[in-house]
Scaffold this active site. Structure first.
Site, mmCIF file in Angstrom:
data_model
loop_
_atom_site.group_PDB
_atom_site.id
_atom_site.type_symbol
_atom_site.label_atom_id
_atom_site.label_comp_id
_atom_site.label_asym_id
_atom_site.label_seq_id
_atom_site.Cartn_x
_atom_site.Cartn_y
_atom_site.Cartn_z
ATOM 1 N N ASP A 1 -57.280 -14.781 25.352
ATOM 2 C CA ASP A 1 -57.471 -14.761 23.912
ATOM 3 C C ASP A 1 -58.675 -13.857 23.633
ATOM 4 O O ASP A 1 -59.820 -14.236 23.875
ATOM 5 C CB ASP A 1 -57.726 -16.198 23.412
ATOM 6 C CG ASP A 1 -58.086 -16.251 21.929
ATOM 7 O OD1 ASP A 1 -58.271 -15.181 21.317
ATOM 8 O OD2 ASP A 1 -58.207 -17.363 21.389
ATOM 9 N N GLN B 1 -62.234 -13.019 19.850
ATOM 10 C CA GLN B 1 -63.681 -12.803 19.707
ATOM 11 C C GLN B 1 -64.173 -11.742 20.685
ATOM 12 O O GLN B 1 -64.989 -10.903 20.331
ATOM 13 C CB GLN B 1 -64.452 -14.116 19.969
ATOM 14 C CG GLN B 1 -64.108 -15.255 19.024
ATOM 15 C CD GLN B 1 -64.658 -15.069 17.626
ATOM 16 O OE1 GLN B 1 -65.632 -14.339 17.424
ATOM 17 N NE2 GLN B 1 -64.049 -15.720 16.659
ATOM 18 N N CYS C 1 -61.935 -24.792 14.274
ATOM 19 C CA CYS C 1 -60.616 -24.773 14.925
ATOM 20 C C CYS C 1 -60.767 -24.966 16.428
ATOM 21 O O CYS C 1 -60.120 -24.278 17.230
ATOM 22 C CB CYS C 1 -59.856 -23.482 14.651
ATOM 23 S SG CYS C 1 -59.506 -23.234 12.921
ATOM 24 N N HIS D 1 -59.695 -22.006 21.071
ATOM 25 C CA HIS D 1 -59.401 -22.100 19.641
ATOM 26 C C HIS D 1 -58.026 -22.749 19.493
ATOM 27 O O HIS D 1 -57.174 -22.613 20.377
ATOM 28 C CB HIS D 1 -59.383 -20.674 19.082
ATOM 29 C CG HIS D 1 -59.221 -20.569 17.601
ATOM 30 N ND1 HIS D 1 -58.005 -20.719 16.975
ATOM 31 C CD2 HIS D 1 -60.124 -20.308 16.620
ATOM 32 C CE1 HIS D 1 -58.170 -20.553 15.668
ATOM 33 N NE2 HIS D 1 -59.442 -20.306 15.428
ATOM 34 N N LYS E 1 -60.943 -9.558 12.449
ATOM 35 C CA LYS E 1 -62.261 -9.776 13.065
ATOM 36 C C LYS E 1 -62.829 -8.452 13.592
ATOM 37 O O LYS E 1 -64.019 -8.332 13.848
ATOM 38 C CB LYS E 1 -62.150 -10.773 14.213
ATOM 39 C CG LYS E 1 -61.759 -12.179 13.753
ATOM 40 C CD LYS E 1 -61.899 -13.174 14.884
ATOM 41 C CE LYS E 1 -61.030 -14.387 14.742
ATOM 42 N NZ LYS E 1 -61.427 -15.298 13.669
#
Lengths: 135, 406
Positions: free
Chosen positions: B199, B202, B364, B122, B225
């Site tokens: 990261d 998600q 993104c 991302h 999220k």
């Protein structure tokens, strides 16, 4: 207002549900001649649209006209509707067209112009500026 | 027993209509909806318990500080971090990764030092490293994904060279749903003395996370999220890396003493939390994480695996639909385009008329779009409250798109 736009308004009067209206807008886009790649340049590009949009002015003898294109089919259809609305109108009048009120007559206003991302507002603003500059 | 209908009742927004149709919310990858208990916690925090934190000795400040600080342990527990002091609270993954770039990487990296990252990162895990490239000559080494969207952990490991200082990698692609074997990457990187930033924006939403088991140095999460408030989040920092970090933002709360000529800093993690934080947002995040842990992340993962398998089968049945990312163990995130001229924005606009919320765009993830040779895709990203019937509605909506746009 141009006859071409009034014809579209008349056609839309027979379309009850949104699916048919969208289908008709998409068909209008399909029927419109594509813009040549050579004209799909930065100067003609309209920013503020989620998809790519180009508007190319062809103003002569005080009469407003443009051609346009988009990589999105619904937006292409909208460009065809705008072409019907603006093309052939004296430049001074073209600058004063209340596009959002006119599109409301098609029952498209609430679905399309409220979404900033489809760029209708940016397209109308560009057309107004082109007309004003030529007036 | 995972009762999805009962869970749906916890989320008030799911009962509203969009364009006269029941909302089918499939844009969870962008941001998830909030359960009533999170909304109530936000209300309660403002209505009954609000004050600034860490500052006052009065009752409200104490309550506020207690509630806020309790979230640090909740996050530590959620990620199975060593202890709560390894958690820096922030506004989300973007801030977390930027903080690592400014606090840890910038003071340490020499020109020519390398950062290994995948093409499916991302922008939040790309642009901070491009800053380092622009400002101090860091070199970015990109690892491609396979045709099915898989990322071979060995390819990442092989990209680690003598000048590599950091691997910055997503646990789950926000576009393809690909799940990365970050544990193997961390193990190999550790042997080579290279730090790994994961990261988890998600990944943390779709599976149980254990940062100690993963063995990463940094793990960033985003509250909105995770069914929590927007503007909430955190980053886990391994204690060894925490010691190496220099404060990046100066201000209140991060200092011990300030005089004209002298400043001394607070202890970590406070040292990295300048200014009044998102107090209420974090309190809401704490409630959201408790909610997820009560349901069990493994149960949520199992439910979503069912959605993924069903959606995969149904979407594969549409031979005019091109789905990007087809690995078997991916998260329930589907990026697709219609064969022919239809633009993802057309699809999204028509699905919206059917009450279905999906994302259309580049998500993104510019380098991934370049790699796939696409400008944009449509993305349906499922969450804990989605149902098999909603998969059917998506398929129906796509069939209408094909009819209108084909």
């Amino acid at each position: 207002m141009s006859d071409a736009f009034e014809d579209i308004v008349e056609d839309f009067e027979f379309l009850d549900d949104w699916e048919d209206r969208y289908r008709h807008v998409i068909d209008l886009g399909k029927a419109m001649a594509p813009l040549e790649d050579a004209l799909k340049v930065e100067m003609n590009k309209v920013h503020g649209c989620a998809s790519q949009v180009w508007l190319y002015p062809e103003i002569s003898g005080g009469v407003f006209a443009f051609r346009g294109d988009s990589d999105a089919m619904i937006v292409r259809g909208l460009i065809a509707v705008l072409a019907a609305l603006y093309n052939g109108v004296p430049v001074a009048d073209a600058a004063r067209i209340n596009a959002s009120a006119e599109l409301e007559r098609l029952g498209l206003h609430e679905h399309l112009s409220s979404q900033r991302s489809n760029g209708l507002k940016s397209m109308v603003e560009r057309l107004r500026m082109l007309a004003e500059a030529a007036a | 027993m995972y009762d999805v209908q009962k869970i749906r009742e916890d989320f008030p927004i799911l009962s509203r209509e969009i364009n006269g149709k029941p909302l089918v919310y499939l844009d969870n990858g962008a941001s998830a909806q909030k359960p009533q208990i999170v909304i109530d916690a936000i209300n309660r925090a403002y209505a009954e318990e609000y004050s600034n934190v860490h500052r006052g000795l009065h009752t409200l400040s104490n309550i506020s500080t207690e509630r806020y600080e309790a979230v640090r342990s909740t996050i530590a527990h959620f990620l199975n971090a060593q202890d709560e002091n390894s958690i820096i609270m922030n506004s989300g993954t973007t801030e977390g990764i930027n903080m690592v770039a400014y606090s840890w990487a910038m003071p340490r990296f020499e020109p020519g030092d390398e950062i290994v990252l995948s093409v499916m990162e991302h922008h939040a895990n790309i642009v901070p490293w491009q800053f380092l490239r622009e400002r101090q000559g860091a070199v970015l080494k990109w690892v491609d994904v396979d045709g099915d969207g898989a990322l071979d952990p060995q390819a990442v490991i092989d990209a680690i060279g003598p000048k590599t200082r950091l691997v910055a990698i997503t646990q789950t692609s926000n576009v393809l749903g690909t799940v990365v074997d970050v544990k193997s990457i961390c193990a190999a990187a550790r042997e080579k003395g290279v730090a790994v930033l994961v990261d988890g924006s998600q990944g943390s939403v779709h599976m149980p996370v254990d940062v100690q088991d993963i063995g990463c140095d940094f793990y960033a999460i985003t509250g909105h999220k995770l069914y929590g408030p927007s503007g909430s989040g955190a980053i886990y920092v391994h204690p060894d890396r925490m010691r190496e970090m220099r404060p990046f933002m100066g201000g209140g709360d991060m200092i011990r003493e300030v005089h004209k000529d002298i400043v001394t800093y607070n202890d970590a993690p406070m040292k990295f939390e300048a200014g009044t934080p998102g107090i209420v947002q974090q309190i809401g995040l704490g409630v959201a994480l408790e909610y997820l842990m009560d349901l069990g992340m493994e149960n949520i993962a199992a439910h979503e695996a069912g959605l993924r398998d069903y959606a995969k089968r149904q979407l594969e049945g549409l031979n005019w639909l091109q789905v990007q990312g087809t690995t078997a163990d991916k998260a329930a995130i589907f990026s697709f385009s219609l064969e022919g001229a239809a633009h993802p924005h057309d699809i999204s606009t028509i699905l919206d008329k059917k009450g279905i919320a999906v994302r259309a765009g580049h998500h993104c993830a510019g380098p991934l779009m370049d790699h796939l040779g696409l400008n944009a895709t449509c993305r349906a990203s499922f969450g804990m409250y989605n149902t098999l019937e909603e998969v059917d509605k998506l398929v129906e909506g796509l069939e209408l798109c094909r009819d209108l746009l084909g």
